[in-house]
Design an enzyme around this catalytic site. Structure first.
Site, PDB file in Angstrom:
ATOM      1  CG  HIS A  62      -1.915  -1.048   1.324  1.00  0.00           C
ATOM      2  ND1 HIS A  62      -2.268  -1.680   2.494  1.00  0.00           N
ATOM      3  CD2 HIS A  62      -2.667  -1.617   0.362  1.00  0.00           C
ATOM      4  CE1 HIS A  62      -3.195  -2.583   2.252  1.00  0.00           C
ATOM      5  NE2 HIS A  62      -3.446  -2.573   0.958  1.00  0.00           N
TER       6      HIS A  62
ATOM      7  CB  VAL B  59       3.638  -0.599   7.772  1.00  0.00           C
ATOM      8  CG1 VAL B  59       4.640   0.426   8.251  1.00  0.00           C
ATOM      9  CG2 VAL B  59       2.233  -0.005   7.820  1.00  0.00           C
ATOM     10  CG  HIS B  60      -0.421  -2.458   5.388  1.00  0.00           C
ATOM     11  ND1 HIS B  60      -1.476  -1.581   5.255  1.00  0.00           N
ATOM     12  CD2 HIS B  60      -0.201  -2.571   6.720  1.00  0.00           C
ATOM     13  CE1 HIS B  60      -1.868  -1.180   6.458  1.00  0.00           C
ATOM     14  NE2 HIS B  60      -1.098  -1.762   7.365  1.00  0.00           N
ATOM     15  CG  LEU B  61       5.627  -4.995   2.758  1.00  0.00           C
ATOM     16  CD1 LEU B  61       6.591  -5.147   3.923  1.00  0.00           C
ATOM     17  CD2 LEU B  61       6.374  -4.580   1.510  1.00  0.00           C
TER      18      LEU B  61
END
Lengths: 474, 102
Positions: free
Chosen positions: A257, A410-412
């Site tokens: 994101h 921080v979203h993978l």
């Protein structure tokens, strides 16, 4: 080399690994969990602090996906993984997305009903709840801005339990499912990095590890297992599989994101100890607006991301809070394990539509914050003007470019997709790696696409579902 | 890999506090973070550091001034270099300020 035998080896102890271990151990299976990072007492370190970055983040939080522009990212590296360092916001996977993924990737048993059934159980077990009192100012400001503009906003629950005085404690994996797995007989081994999986043909027989003895010295360890679950997250899981010679459908299609920020100054003090739990969902799931950690250091960084740190705004940091716009990206990335190097190479290609969406997100975020009463907005875009009135937002549309924008995430997710379409996935519908009888992935890598929201709920839900399927089939 | 000569001087120059203990803590944090970076990123930073070292020596310029001037460079890699060192110093400086006041 020391050898350890177990029925099930779980690699990683974050949202996916802890969920897997706790369920399998509760069913009476023999489980060993290896975690590369250390055990850190969840009560010992202040959230979002420098000390936390050093103790709990991989690379002290200084990782980046290379590309134009590069995108900074952070992963947890400790017992509990990223659940130890995230905001704890709980978003169930939107049913429309689940349905789209089920159709596109032909994922079996992936209907909203099935997923909601697991989510309800996890929510009850983990204590997912709303703040018992009024939300903090930084959160209420988002709601106020959205209301004034006629936009939808939602207070999201969090993985928190609250005491009688209203004090909340984040229910991280180190507090909840890891102890639960240990109580059910699992062994947890912090400080143990898996170098490579070993096996014969279509069977994995175990993992070669570099463990840390109690006195701090390293030792080589072979963990032999009948079944292996790889749960290292969307970067480390594909890297491990590639290091082990498993490459088909592994590492491509990484999703994240991309996030752009604003430091917003208000005429009154804003709280800095918590992360806002409100989100503006008017443009969701493709664009979500929310708030970030806003300790003094975060405010300083956000102000500096404009390319010129205003000392007067920094001196007034108690009136400043950091907010973000995060998009679902059309682009995709890749994780590549480089021989002889511990860290994988991570790249990400942002599309022109992504850049436009980020500009739109920044302008909408600015509108919401001004409507909420902000007197000054500093965007994380070099050279973009500081804005004080809605009429001044227009230049931001052109200011958001690949070269001038400072992005992070921080979203993978999505680096080993699940489903039955073999040409587009790395595993079957339940995380079993194609071509291997006893090797499974059970973490964020499996999500076929970025969910547009904090993925912890989706990861835990899918991990629970896959663990149950494993128990039913073995 | 510990901080190189240019990096040490740049960090010292970017650090605002005059408190020797705080300065040492900031330098230690930046040193540890550069050391903990993924190898390919650290290698890229080292290459840039060596190029900037040469530039600073030839120009007899202060490393801190050289790094500060990169913030608005048209070259993305140079801007990212400034952002990296500047952000690490800024974050540590303000986190340590919080520590001192709590």
């Amino acid at each position: 080399m020391r050898t350890l035998d177990t029925e099930i080896l779980v690699i990683g102890s974050g949202a996916g690994g802890a969920s897997t271990a706790a369920r399998l151990a509760a069913a009476g299976r023999q489980v060993v969990v290896v975690e590369e990072g250390p055990w850190v007492d969840p009560d010992a370190i202040e959230p979002f602090s420098l000390e936390e970055m050093v103790a709990k983040y991989r690379h002290h939080g200084s990782s980046a996906a290379l590309g134009n522009p590069p995108i900074a990212y952070a992963e947890g590296r400790c017992v509990g993984g990223s659940t130890e360092v995230n905001s704890g916001l709980w978003h169930r996977l939107p049913p429309a997305l689940a349905e789209e993924w089920r159709r596109t990737y032909q994922i079996e048993a992936f209907t909203p009903d099935v997923l909601d059934g697991y989510a309800e159980l996890i929510e009850a077990d983990q204590g997912v709840s709303y703040v018992p009192a009024a939300p903090p100012t930084s959160s209420a400001l988002l709601e106020r801005g959205a209301t004034k503009l006629g936009w939808r906003s939602v207070e999201f629950p969090r993985v928190f339990r609250y005491d009688a005085a209203g004090r909340g404690t984040k229910q991280t994996m180190a507090r909840t499912l890891v102890p639960k797995a240990v109580a059910a007989g699992s062994t947890i081994m912090p400080g143990c990095r898996v170098l490579k999986l070993v096996g014969r043909g279509s069977r994995i027989t175990g993992a070669r590890c570099r463990a840390t003895r109690p006195d701090g010295t390293p030792e080589d360890l072979l963990v032999r297992a009948e079944h292996v679950f790889v749960c290292g997250g969307a970067i480390q899981s594909p890297a491990l599989l590639q290091r082990s010679g498993i490459r088909r459908g592994i590492g491509g299609g990484l999703k994240l994101h991309p996030t752009i920020k604003i430091a917003a100054r208000f005429p009154h003090p804003v709280d800095h100890d918590d992360v806002p739990m409100h989100r503006i969902t008017e443009f969701a799931p493709n664009l979500t607006i929310g708030g970030s950690a806003s300790r003094r250091a975060h405010v300083a960084l956000a102000l500096a991301d404009s390319g010129a740190l205003d000392p007067e705004a920094l001196a007034d940091w108690e009136h400043v809070s950091v907010y973000y716009a995060a998009i679902r990206s059309e682009g995709a990335g890749r994780v590549v394990a480089v021989p002889g190097v511990a860290s994988p190479l991570v790249t990400y290609r942002l599309t022109e539509a992504d850049v436009s969406r980020l500009a739109r997100g920044l302008v909408h975020l600015g509108e919401a914050l001004l409507a909420a009463g902000a007197t000054e907005l500093v965007p994380s875009v070099i050279g973009a003007p500081t804005v004080r009135r809605v009429e001044e937002l227009a230049p931001w549309w052109d200011a958001v470019t690949r070269t001038q924008s400072n992005l992070m995430t921080v979203h993978l997710t999505s680096s080993i997709r699940m489903g039955e379409t073999r040409d587009r996935t790395g595993t079957d519908s339940f995380g079993r790696v194609w071509g291997y009888e006893n090797l499974r992935v059970n973490d964020a890598s499996l999500l076929p696409d970025a969910p547009g929201v904090n993925p912890q709920a989706a990861i835990m839900t899918i991990a629970a579902r896959n663990a149950e399927q494993f128990l039913a089939s073995t | 890999m510990s901080m190189l000569w240019f990096e040490r001087h740049a960090v010292a120059s970017l650090t605002e506090t005059t408190d020797p203990e705080a300065r040492a803590a900031i330098a230690s944090f930046v040193d540890g973070t550069l050391d903990a970076m993924p190898e390919h990123l650290r290698t890229g930073v080292v290459v840039e550091t060596l190029a900037l070292t040469l530039w600073a020596k030839l120009r007899r310029a202060d490393p801190g001034a050289v790094v500060s001037s990169l913030a608005r460079s048209p070259i993305g890699l140079l801007r990212q270099y400034e952002r990296l060192l500047g952000s690490l110093v800024l974050f540590a400086e303000h986190e340590l300020a919080v520590d001192r006041t709590t």
